[in-house]
Design an enzyme around this catalytic site. Structure first.
Site, short mmCIF file in Angstrom:
data_model
loop_
_atom_site.label_atom_id
_atom_site.label_comp_id
_atom_site.label_asym_id
_atom_site.label_seq_id
_atom_site.Cartn_x
_atom_site.Cartn_y
_atom_site.Cartn_z
N CYS A 93 4.45 9.14 0.89
CA CYS A 93 3.12 9.72 0.72
C CYS A 93 3.14 10.67 -0.47
O CYS A 93 3.95 11.59 -0.51
CB CYS A 93 2.72 10.47 1.99
SG CYS A 93 1.15 11.33 1.82
N ARG A 95 0.85 -1.20 0.00
CA ARG A 95 0.00 0.00 0.00
C ARG A 95 0.89 1.26 0.00
O ARG A 95 0.96 1.98 -0.99
CB ARG A 95 -0.95 -0.02 1.21
CG ARG A 95 -2.10 0.99 1.13
CD ARG A 95 -1.71 2.41 1.49
NE ARG A 95 -1.18 2.54 2.85
CZ ARG A 95 -0.63 3.64 3.33
NH1 ARG A 95 -0.51 4.72 2.57
NH2 ARG A 95 -0.15 3.69 4.56
N ASP A 96 1.58 1.50 1.11
CA ASP A 96 2.38 2.73 1.24
C ASP A 96 3.45 2.77 0.14
O ASP A 96 3.79 3.83 -0.39
CB ASP A 96 3.03 2.76 2.63
CG ASP A 96 3.29 4.16 3.14
OD1 ASP A 96 3.50 5.06 2.31
OD2 ASP A 96 3.30 4.36 4.37
N HIS A 136 4.25 3.83 13.01
CA HIS A 136 4.45 3.76 11.56
C HIS A 136 5.58 4.75 11.22
O HIS A 136 5.44 5.95 11.45
CB HIS A 136 3.13 4.17 10.88
CG HIS A 136 3.18 4.26 9.39
ND1 HIS A 136 2.69 3.28 8.56
CD2 HIS A 136 3.64 5.24 8.56
CE1 HIS A 136 2.84 3.65 7.30
NE2 HIS A 136 3.41 4.83 7.26
N ASN A 154 9.35 3.72 3.97
CA ASN A 154 9.16 3.27 5.36
C ASN A 154 10.42 2.58 5.86
O ASN A 154 11.29 2.22 5.07
CB ASN A 154 8.03 2.23 5.42
CG ASN A 154 6.69 2.81 5.05
OD1 ASN A 154 6.27 2.74 3.92
ND2 ASN A 154 6.01 3.39 6.01
N HIS A 203 8.83 6.31 8.75
CA HIS A 203 9.52 6.48 7.46
C HIS A 203 10.99 6.77 7.77
O HIS A 203 11.29 7.49 8.72
CB HIS A 203 8.87 7.61 6.65
CG HIS A 203 7.58 7.19 6.02
ND1 HIS A 203 7.49 6.79 4.72
CD2 HIS A 203 6.34 7.05 6.56
CE1 HIS A 203 6.23 6.44 4.46
NE2 HIS A 203 5.51 6.59 5.55
#
Ligand code: COA
Ligand code: ZN
Length: 317
Positions: free
Chosen positions: A240, A15-16, A207, A249, A209
């Site tokens: 993002c 996803r990310d 979460h 990430n 990065h």
């Protein structure tokens, strides 16, 4: 260091990571990546997102990806949603868990989901109703929890107020996201030390990065405060589209390697994870930031050079 003996990793690379790849990744390759990660023992996967397909065209095939994956018992499959429309799509696609998105800073929330924080909270209230009807658990993510690329510092009182509004609409699992890698370990410790006792019973996720190479130190700081849920991306994919300067990430295999070197269990088979990372590199067609794929694990040994071997055996004789 006081660290938990076991942590749960949620893989967010599909996803990310895939949301920010310049080229559309074919559905079957997204499915293949999710299946490889599950086969490596990853217990949670944020497979895709149910957002506006024009806003994030890379993930416009969310339904097809969810329909294509092979469900491994023991893996929970989640997807990200910004609103109730996304939640309905996610439930219809059969997700095990809904992950929501909202930012702690107004400007990032407007840039990301075209809503004020107050408007987002109303949409998330509607998400909670959809989830409750479907008996699907929800995890609420808070972007820019440790700093905003537009506003800079996000005061702890503001973060606390956003968390409180999420708890008020029924959130029981909350993920704090360092969207552009602005957090440092002392700050991460301070934030969890402040929030955890104020919101008892919440399952906290961090979460991260690795934009400024502080992701693993930040994770260790959170773990010292008892955080046992961590998001990570295979190979260090991620970023993002609506946060300038965002990059990947924390890399899943680098994190699993670090934790396993310290004797902390993740339930993940590192060799299979490294193989999955190699395949994901082929899929995206470029070298990813992960270090362990390049360096090998800390158990790697090299042959002793001949000149050294001769002197070594003489010295040992
Ligand atoms: N999935 C598909 N379509 C959606 C949708 C969703 N989750 N949410 C809204 N839409 C559709 C609406 O049905 C409407 O369609 P119509 O024009 O045919 O009537 C249209 O989008 C506009 O709806 P609106 O509520 O006004 O949305 P918006 O244009 O203000 O966009 C978001 C808001 C949240 C949908 C959009 O900004 C978004 O998807 N953001 C996600 C960003 C993201 O994924 N960031 C990375 C993750 S951190
Ligand atoms: Zn992220």
């Amino acid at each position: 260091m006081k660290l938990p003996a076991r942590v749960t990793i949620c893989e967010v690379g599909t996803r990310d990571g895939f949301q920010i790849e310049p080229d559309f990744i074919p559905t079957e390759q997204k499915v293949e990546a999710a299946n490889l990660l599950a086969a490596a023992g990853v217990e949670r996967i944020e497979v895709t997102s149910f957002v506006h397909p024009k806003v994030v065209p890379q993930l416009a095939d969310a339904e097809a990806v969810m329909a294509g994956i092979r469900r491994r018992p023991g893996t929970r499959y989640a997807a990200l949603v910004p609103n109730d429309k996304g939640a309905v799509r996610a439930v219809d696609a059969g997700v095990d868990v809904i992950h929501t998105v909202l930012s702690a800073s107004e400007s990032h929330n407007l840039a990301n989901v075209n809503m004020t924080i107050a408007e987002s909270i109303e949409k998330l209230r509607a998400v909670m109703r959809v989830a409750e009807r479907a008996k699907t658990p929800v995890g609420c993510g808070v972007s820019t929890s440790f700093g905003c690329p537009f506003e800079g510092d996000v005061p702890l009182a503001q973060l606390e107020s956003v968390v409180r509004r999420l708890v008020d609409i029924g959130a029981r699992a909350i993920g704090l996201a360092d969207t552009t890698g602005m957090a440092n370990p002392r700050q991460v410790g301070r934030v969890f030390e402040h929030l955890m006792p104020r919101f008892p019973g919440i399952e906290w996720t961090l979460h991260t990065h690795d934009t400024r190479a502080m992701a693993i130190p930040n994770i260790l700081a959170a773990m010292e405060y008892g955080v046992t849920h961590l998001d990570a991306s295979i190979g260090g994919l991620g970023g993002c589209p609506f946060a300038p300067g965002a990059s990947g990430n924390v890399c899943t295999e680098d994190l699993v390697h670090c934790l396993s070197a310290m004797g902390i269990d993740t339930g993940i088979d590192l060799d299979r994870l490294i193989a999955a990372s190699r395949r994901v590199q082929e899929i995206v067609g470029r070298t990813l930031p992960g270090q362990i794929v390049k360096a090998g694990t800390f158990t790697r040994r090299y042959p002793v050079p001949d000149t050294v071997a001769a002197r070594l055996s003489a010295a040992r004789a």
